[in-house]
Design a protein around this motif. Structure first.
Motif, PDB file in Angstrom:
ATOM      1  N   PHE A 147     -11.292  38.621  13.418  1.00 26.93           N
ATOM      2  CA  PHE A 147     -11.915  38.681  12.100  1.00 26.93           C
ATOM      3  C   PHE A 147     -13.339  39.216  12.267  1.00 26.93           C
ATOM      4  CE2 PHE A 147      -8.654  35.500  12.191  1.00 26.93           C
ATOM      5  CZ  PHE A 147      -8.016  35.579  10.968  1.00 26.93           C
ATOM      6  N   ILE A 148     -13.735  40.147  11.418  1.00 32.57           N
ATOM      7  CA  ILE A 148     -15.057  40.773  11.547  1.00 32.57           C
ATOM      8  C   ILE A 148     -15.727  40.869  10.171  1.00 32.57           C
ATOM      9  CG2 ILE A 148     -16.373  42.707  12.482  1.00 32.57           C
ATOM     10  CD1 ILE A 148     -13.778  43.609  13.903  1.00 32.57           C
ATOM     11  N   GLU A 149     -16.855  40.193  10.005  1.00 30.27           N
ATOM     12  CA  GLU A 149     -17.668  40.355   8.795  1.00 30.27           C
ATOM     13  C   GLU A 149     -18.478  41.639   8.970  1.00 30.27           C
ATOM     14  OE1 GLU A 149     -17.801  38.811   5.917  1.00 30.27           O
ATOM     15  OE2 GLU A 149     -16.190  37.423   6.475  1.00 30.27           O
ATOM     16  N   LEU A 150     -17.850  42.733   8.638  1.00 34.75           N
ATOM     17  CA  LEU A 150     -18.329  44.063   8.995  1.00 34.75           C
ATOM     18  C   LEU A 150     -19.574  44.508   8.223  1.00 34.75           C
ATOM     19  CD1 LEU A 150     -17.259  46.298  10.913  1.00 34.75           C
ATOM     20  CD2 LEU A 150     -16.044  47.261   8.963  1.00 34.75           C
ATOM     21  N   PHE A 151     -19.880  43.862   7.137  1.00 35.87           N
ATOM     22  CA  PHE A 151     -20.880  44.355   6.190  1.00 35.87           C
ATOM     23  C   PHE A 151     -22.242  44.608   6.841  1.00 35.87           C
ATOM     24  CE2 PHE A 151     -17.676  41.971   3.916  1.00 35.87           C
ATOM     25  CZ  PHE A 151     -17.367  42.813   2.855  1.00 35.87           C
ATOM     26  N   VAL A 152     -22.716  43.646   7.625  1.00 36.06           N
ATOM     27  CA  VAL A 152     -24.054  43.784   8.203  1.00 36.06           C
ATOM     28  C   VAL A 152     -24.139  44.976   9.142  1.00 36.06           C
ATOM     29  CG1 VAL A 152     -23.660  42.278  10.213  1.00 36.06           C
ATOM     30  CG2 VAL A 152     -25.959  42.458   9.212  1.00 36.06           C
ATOM     31  N   ARG A 153     -23.042  45.350   9.768  1.00 34.33           N
ATOM     32  CA  ARG A 153     -23.048  46.515  10.663  1.00 34.33           C
ATOM     33  C   ARG A 153     -23.286  47.802   9.899  1.00 34.33           C
ATOM     34  NH1 ARG A 153     -17.945  45.730  14.876  1.00 34.33           N
ATOM     35  NH2 ARG A 153     -18.222  43.503  15.318  1.00 34.33           N
ATOM     36  N   ARG A 154     -23.006  47.799   8.613  1.00 36.16           N
ATOM     37  CA  ARG A 154     -23.198  48.972   7.761  1.00 36.16           C
ATOM     38  C   ARG A 154     -24.448  48.850   6.887  1.00 36.16           C
ATOM     39  NH1 ARG A 154     -19.934  49.844  11.046  1.00 36.16           N
ATOM     40  NH2 ARG A 154     -17.725  50.415  10.788  1.00 36.16           N
ATOM     41  N   GLY A 155     -25.239  47.790   7.125  1.00 33.34           N
ATOM     42  CA  GLY A 155     -26.429  47.583   6.315  1.00 33.34           C
ATOM     43  C   GLY A 155     -26.133  47.109   4.917  1.00 33.34           C
ATOM     44  N   LEU A 156     -24.968  46.464   4.733  1.00 32.97           N
ATOM     45  CA  LEU A 156     -24.527  46.034   3.409  1.00 32.97           C
ATOM     46  C   LEU A 156     -24.606  44.526   3.266  1.00 32.97           C
ATOM     47  CD1 LEU A 156     -21.318  48.263   3.162  1.00 32.97           C
ATOM     48  CD2 LEU A 156     -23.563  48.731   2.154  1.00 32.97           C
ATOM     49  N   VAL A 157     -24.802  44.061   2.044  1.00 36.26           N
ATOM     50  CA  VAL A 157     -24.706  42.629   1.766  1.00 36.26           C
ATOM     51  C   VAL A 157     -23.226  42.275   1.637  1.00 36.26           C
ATOM     52  CG1 VAL A 157     -24.845  42.892  -0.753  1.00 36.26           C
ATOM     53  CG2 VAL A 157     -25.555  40.745   0.319  1.00 36.26           C
ATOM     54  N   VAL A 158     -22.868  41.103   2.116  1.00 35.16           N
ATOM     55  CA  VAL A 158     -21.482  40.659   2.052  1.00 35.16           C
ATOM     56  C   VAL A 158     -21.021  40.612   0.596  1.00 35.16           C
ATOM     57  CG1 VAL A 158     -22.156  38.220   2.041  1.00 35.16           C
ATOM     58  CG2 VAL A 158     -19.865  38.866   2.817  1.00 35.16           C
ATOM     59  N   ASP A 159     -19.793  41.089   0.340  1.00 35.40           N
ATOM     60  CA  ASP A 159     -19.268  41.030  -1.025  1.00 35.40           C
ATOM     61  C   ASP A 159     -17.817  40.569  -0.997  1.00 35.40           C
ATOM     62  OD1 ASP A 159     -17.454  43.266  -0.749  1.00 35.40           O
ATOM     63  OD2 ASP A 159     -19.065  44.671  -1.161  1.00 35.40           O
ATOM     64  N   GLY A 160     -17.136  40.735  -2.117  1.00 30.55           N
ATOM     65  CA  GLY A 160     -15.743  40.309  -2.200  1.00 30.55           C
ATOM     66  C   GLY A 160     -15.572  38.811  -2.008  1.00 30.55           C
TER      67      GLY A 160
END
Length: 277
Positions: A147-160
């Motif tokens: 499982f990977i909370e990928l958002f931070v790797r793209r500079g994004l805030v977590v969503d969904g």
């Protein structure tokens, strides 16, 4: 398995036992979710709530590598040159509407489905793919899943719904660790944190999911749906509200055929035969 017009992006198979298999079928794209696919998932889950033939749902991904690697962003934004002159790149409120009408609706569809939903995580779950699994009522994972909370790797805030789900499942400190760092979380660690109910060898995942789903499909469907709703709302309601909803749910359930059958079977000292309504 190639993605093509002849190969649907989403597979739906309803068995005679009342178990429906909902399979994300874009293995070459990591089973990422397109906009059309998202809308079909939402529609399928909504219809399943009112379909007496459906008594349990298994959500999984095609292939052996990926459960779901997130949203398909290939057509997320048009090039600036394609926009009319003078318009901003992102009109005010457009992103908010996109998230609310897209990823959040998808997660809500899983949470709000009246039938129990099992995630059979057969590989990598990343971004919204993590949240799709966490929103399910039970989570089975292959031993090679991650499982990977990928958002931070793209500079994004977590969503969904990620912050909402993770905080309730593992608490604020663990949720922040997962969201802040975005590290790979192997299935064993996800199980230790309480994000996964059970780990199985990859080759046994489908069989275990089928067994669990069959048990749920043979159970009292109305009671399961009401119980799901009570648990999902438990952390959002005060005690008086939660107790009131519980009492009302018991009354609703006792007006169902399965509720009556359970009582008859108890009094007659036999195993109940639940029919799903």
């Amino acid at each position: 398995m190639a993605d093509s017009a002849a190969e649907p992006e989403l597979l739906w198979e309803l068995g005679a036992d009342g178990v429906a298999w909902l399979t994300l079928n874009r293995p070459k794209a990591g089973n990422s979710i397109s906009g059309a696919q998202r809308e079909e998932i939402i529609a399928r889950l909504s219809a399943a709530s009112g379909d007496a033939r459906v008594r349990a749902i298994v959500l999984t991904g095609a292939g052996t590598r990926h459960f779901c690697t997130g949203a398909d962003l290939s057509g997320a934004a048009a090039p600036a040159a394609d926009r009319p002159e003078g318009l901003p790149d992102q009109p005010a409120g457009s992103i908010t509407r996109t998230i609310a009408g897209g990823a959040q609706r998808l997660i809500s569809a899983v949470l709000d489905c009246d039938k129990p939903v099992i995630a059979a995580v057969n590989g990598t779950a990343a971004g919204i793919g993590c949240h799709l699994a966490y929103a399910c009522d039970l989570v089975l994972a292959a031993d090679n899943a991650k499982f990977i909370e990928l958002f931070v790797r793209r500079g994004l805030v977590v969503d969904g719904g990620g912050a909402y789900l993770l905080t309730r499942l593992v608490g604020p400190q663990r949720a922040k660790e997962l969201i802040f760092f975005g590290d790979d979380l192997p299935a064993a660690d996800a199980h230790r944190l309480g994000l996964v109910n059970r780990i199985t060898p990859a080759g046994e995942l489908a069989e275990t999911a089928a067994e669990w789903a069959a048990r749920l499909a043979a159970g009292p469907t109305v009671a399961l749906g009401l119980g799901k709703r009570l648990v999902n709302r438990a952390l959002d309601a005060d005690r008086a509200t939660a107790f009131g909803e519980e009492a009302m749910s018991v009354e609703v359930n006792m007006s169902s055929e399965d509720g009556q059958e359970g009582l008859r079977a108890f009094l007659e000292r036999r195993q109940p035969h639940f029919r799903g309504w």
